[in-house]
Design an enzyme around this catalytic site. Sequence first.
Site, PDB file in Angstrom:
ATOM      1  N   ASP A 311      49.518  48.045  39.407  1.00 27.38           N
ATOM      2  CA  ASP A 311      50.028  46.917  40.044  1.00 27.38           C
ATOM      3  C   ASP A 311      49.223  46.248  41.032  1.00 27.38           C
ATOM      4  O   ASP A 311      49.712  45.509  41.877  1.00 27.38           O
ATOM      5  CB  ASP A 311      51.427  47.225  40.686  1.00 27.38           C
ATOM      6  CG  ASP A 311      52.329  45.867  40.876  1.00 27.38           C
ATOM      7  OD1 ASP A 311      51.840  44.989  40.186  1.00 27.38           O
ATOM      8  OD2 ASP A 311      53.403  46.129  41.513  1.00 27.38           O
ATOM      9  N   LYS A 338      46.006  43.058  46.632  1.00 26.88           N
ATOM     10  CA  LYS A 338      46.677  44.364  46.988  1.00 26.88           C
ATOM     11  C   LYS A 338      45.585  45.341  46.976  1.00 26.88           C
ATOM     12  O   LYS A 338      45.946  46.583  47.398  1.00 26.88           O
ATOM     13  CB  LYS A 338      47.640  44.639  45.658  1.00 26.88           C
ATOM     14  CG  LYS A 338      48.962  43.851  45.738  1.00 26.88           C
ATOM     15  CD  LYS A 338      49.694  43.990  44.756  1.00 26.88           C
ATOM     16  CE  LYS A 338      51.179  43.531  44.681  1.00 26.88           C
ATOM     17  NZ  LYS A 338      52.170  43.854  43.530  1.00 26.88           N
TER      18      LYS A 338
HETATM   19 CA    CA Z   1      53.558  43.047  39.902  1.00 22.46          CA
END
Ligand code: CA
Length: 683
Positions: A311, A338
């Site tokens: 992710d 991220k």
């Molecule tokens: Ca996502």
Amino acid sequence: MGWKAVTSALSALGLPLVLAACGGGDKASGPLAPTAFEQRFGAESQITPDNVSDLGLAWFHQFDTDRGQEAIPVYNDGVLYTVTDWSIVYAFDAKTGEKLWSFDPQVPHDRMTLACCDAVSRGIAVDKGKLFLAAYDGRVIALDAKSGKQLWSEQSFIDTSKPYSITGAPRVAGNRVIVGNGGAEFGVRGYITAFDTETGKKAWRFFTVPNAAGKPDGEISDQVLADKVNASWSPGAWTTTGGGGTVWDGMAYDPETDLFYFGVGNGNPHNYKIRSGGKGDNLFLSSIVAVKGSTGEYVWHYQETPGETWDYTATQPLMLADLTIGGKPRKVIMQAPKNGFFYVLDRSTGELLSADAFTDVNWAKGIDLKTGKPIENPDARMGKGSFDMIPGPLGGHGAQNWSYSPNTGLVYIPEQHLMHHYAVGKWTYEPGHFNIGFDLSAAAVATPDLLKEARKNAWGDLVAWDPVAKKAKWKVRHKWFYNGGTLATGGNVVFQGSSDGSFNAYDATDGKQLWNYKAGNGIIAAPISYAVDGKQYIALMVGYGGPSAFVGGLTPLQPRRPGRLMVFALDGKVQAPAYPVEVRAPPLDPSVTSKGDIKAGAVTFAQNCVPCHGPAALSRYQADLLRSGFMTSPAALHGVLANGTEKHRGMPPFTGVLNDTEIENIRAYVIDRARKEKPGDGQ
Ligand code: CA
């Protein structure tokens, strides 16, 4: 298993968090004015470290909706515009706070059953007398900025029955307004669409991942998909799930070159071995892509996380700046995504200039600047069955806006720190639900005590990062992870709110805390600065929500409270009324029992319910499950889960996903959790 296992709960939260619009200084009247460059710098210099202690509330407006407030307001010509949850737009007199108009696009609330992460909106765009709204349900709407009257409305979703949602702000590039969307957790195919700002006519569309049918789409992305993208995917689940790659925020425009930049999200399912047989880079997942704003024609791309599986979206806010690197002026694009590395690229060519960890990172040793590829930790792909990974799927930086001060040369990153226990497991495609491809059942062991242990390793930092020296200059530690976005100002003050409701001012040079205001509700949005009649104001949307609110126990347990727009000035004396104290429903009556299997129910709960109701069913944001009337009888819970009786409030039905035995086991588990609840759990 232990505290690490409970963080598995978070894996479901791959979610598109979205970010806000742009905005920034008063000089940059529109969100995409050339001087703004998405730097979110308020040039006004009236509020300084010496006088910020005199800052007080000048005016506020309380909205009648109570989900997350993630928008950055936009100031233009004496008017302050903002957008709340459910995509409702407001215009205020920026000096007095008088409401000038509002526009409610009447988004159907059952649309939330097709989205991962709350019905939030990160912003609107204002340009040449028009206000552009990208509504949650896919409509792109142009309003007259003066009157709020609708000028045109177009649907941006290629298929409104698919689980697409828009939480990000639209961006204006010349005579185009450009929008993306979210939905990669559920299984969709990503793209962005440009509309003519005058007429609303679709100008171009750019798909980020291949067409599963192997056909051209008849769009501007066809050529680059054929040349570079299609061959980077292998047979796997992506042909059913759409592959992901949604663009839920992270966009920027350079009018000098007509280059429009966007960040691409994670794959679907997350697990690359299932998605693409563990083969290929899977372009353009986790990439920054540059196209021509006018035509959508591909120019360059840089992929941050090849074969994305955690992710690791590249949808975090992008920023353009002109820096001096190695003695030479460079026009750069920057991102703190991220995956935990801070990237600086030449924005004309996409050349990687630097990539350095801005937070704890254990999935890669670094980024090879010659190849541009990460030097991966071989264990990170879970060859041993599991891996305790940092950053986790909520990222070292989420959707929150960040800012840059040309005075200090620093960027101010709302960093967050949370390890995640990744485990492989079996997976079946469930249309309309989370399709991650990982085993979430480890969260079945979550208890309030284990969550407290997990919290010792979960926090947020305000990181002042020097993008030229490639290191942090200072950090401020927050109690909880996932805090608000940042604003840097010309007065050398940095503002940031926290998830437990503190709005703080810091010295931009050394991070010394200068001022604090208790907002009474968690903060996830970023403020802006503007000036009217020579007076500087700081405006902030207050209202906790979004994916972090779903994991109560790891974030502060907060009920939903009405959102507020709060505007501060040096002589502000207004007192906002305190929010009412939370009144919970009475505990379940002792006569409520279930013959279901508690242990099996814990696993089913972890696999299906944790993404929105949190580990150990503690989160009270969506519903107070431990006190819920739906737990009092098998028929009541059956109605919600099998028949979708709460769909109108955003609770998705699990028809055909959960059978009667599983539903009763969930009820048994929640009743058991309720019986064991102690005061202070999750605090
Ligand atoms: Ca996502």
